[in-house]
Design an enzyme around this catalytic site. Structure first.
Site, PDB file in Angstrom:
ATOM      1  CB  CYS A  88      -0.926  -0.002   1.204  1.00  0.00           C
ATOM      2  SG  CYS A  88      -2.077  -1.360   1.141  1.00  0.00           S
ATOM      3  CG  ASP A  89       5.065   3.406  -0.239  1.00  0.00           C
ATOM      4  OD1 ASP A  89       5.112   4.157  -1.246  1.00  0.00           O
ATOM      5  OD2 ASP A  89       5.655   3.658   0.822  1.00  0.00           O
TER       6      ASP A  89
END
Ligand SMILES: *Cc1c(COP(=O)(O)O)cnc(C)c1O
Length: 376
Positions: free
Chosen positions: A324-325
């Site tokens: 989730c980056d």
């Protein structure tokens, strides 16, 4: 891709993303380096891939080792290799780590300034030091910038200081930048090194060694020159700049020793588009920048990628990782062409990934485990 890796993946079907390393390839690479630079000692750069099986194989074959920390030194010693085959090549060391390395028997250290020389004089008295000089990294796909090394003009002062405080001023080192495509890249640095040797001789100090560093490439998408071509070019430069007084030399291959020995198996997690009309598909894999593919930063290293679908009807794909980056996108500026039939759940093989992958994987970002490795 080797038959042994293909067979391992087919029969073992390991779960999750993983790196498979073929030791036969590492063995061949070591032999090629030893043969192509016959008067040079090989110090394998441990950081490229410190798997115990690789270190043990190289130790058995007679390799020495370039280490950057006490942890790496201990990994090398665990193979049974003696400390006289270790260079502590990091120019940035805590003094207590120098003391620990000295206790473990290490007697060869890199420096690039007076403050580092003083640490070594205090905590590893009498040891050999070599001074790293800056190199611009031109021609390299993963240049190493200005972080390591001093201006060549400053090196004689650093080395003379080492001599004065009781160390053995032993030589000069440089690194021409990793994945160096230009076989002539060593020439400029060797010219500087020979100047430093002469300057030191005038001051009554005989340097003995030039550390030629790493930089030897792995074949990714483009062909690269043979190690033998690098060896010949380096030898020509040594003769040109040192004449009949060619010094002792060492090389520190990392990528060139292990890069082509590994393949990463990953899985397609999702394929989507950002708009119905887009030509470009987004392909999300179960490995990304934080799972070991950090060298895709700025799309610097472009690995060969293959699927089970052959290469008919290819469409442009952005490749991204599973975390989730938003930085976890490998290739977007220059998309990859992948088969339109590629589907969720399919395997994707990322080749040439034996170097700088397991060591760059995060411990558990987003709860994803670090990259698993099988050495066969
Ligand atoms: C990383 C490193 C190497 C290995 O470089 P490659 O380009 O992977 O061969 C060699 N020497 C030093 C000092 C390094 O830091």
């Amino acid at each position: 891709m080797t038959d042994r890796i293909r067979e391992f993946l087919r029969t073992r079907r390991p779960e999750g993303p993983c790196l498979v390393m073929d030791l036969d390839v590492v063995r061949d690479n070591y032999t090629t380096f030893a043969r192509s630079l016959p008067d040079t000692r090989v110090y394998y750069a441990v950081k490229a891939n410190p798997a115990p099986e690789i270190l043990t194989l190289l130790a058995e074959m007679g390799s020495s080792f370039d280490c950057a920390s006490v942890g790496e030194i201990e990994m090398v010693l665990a193979t049974g290799a003696k400390a006289d085959r270790i260079s502590y090549g990091n120019t940035i060391k805590k003094e207590r780590d120098v003391a620990r390395a000295f206790e473990l028997g290490v007697r060869l250290y890199a420096v690039d300034c007076v403050a580092e020389v003083d640490k070594i004089a205090r905590s590893a008295p009498g040891s050999r030091v070599f001074c790293r000089i800056l190199s611009d990294g031109a021609g390299a796909e993963w240049p190493l910038s200005r972080k390591f090394g001093c201006d060549p003009d400053m090196a004689p002062m650093v080395l003379e200081h080492a001599h004065r405080v009781g160390l053995e001023a032993y030589g000069v080192s440089f690194h021409v930048g990793s994945q160096q495509g230009n076989t002539g890249a060593w020439d400029g640095a060797l010219a500087s090194a020979s100047h430093i040797f002469r300057e030191m001789a005038e001051r009554g100090i005989q340097l003995k060694m030039v550390n030629l560093g790493g930089g030897f490439p792995t074949k990714y998408l483009k062909d690269v020159p043979k190690v033998e071509t690098y060896g010949n070019a380096i030898w020509d430069s040594l003769l040109k700049h040192f004449g009949n007084q060619v010094p002792e030399t060492i090389i520190e291959p990392g990528r060139g020793m292990v890069g082509n020995a590994g393949v990463i198996k990953s899985e397609v997690v999702l394929i989507s588009k950002k708009h119905d009309d887009d030509d470009v598909r987004w392909v999300y894999l179960d490995i990304g920048k934080f799972g070991g593919l950090a060298e895709t930063m700025d799309e610097a290293i472009r690995y060969p990628i293959s699927t089970e679908h052959g290469d008919e009807h290819l469409v442009p794909c952005v490749l991204a990782g599973p975390t989730c980056d938003s930085a976890d996108v490998m290739y977007e500026k220059t998309p990859y062409m992948l088969p339109v039939s590629l589907s969720i759940g399919d395997d994707v093989l990322i080749e040439g990934t034996g170097a700088y992958t397991t060591t760059y994987a995060s411990v558990a970002f987003n709860g994803f485990p670090p990259l698993k490795a099988y050495v066969i």
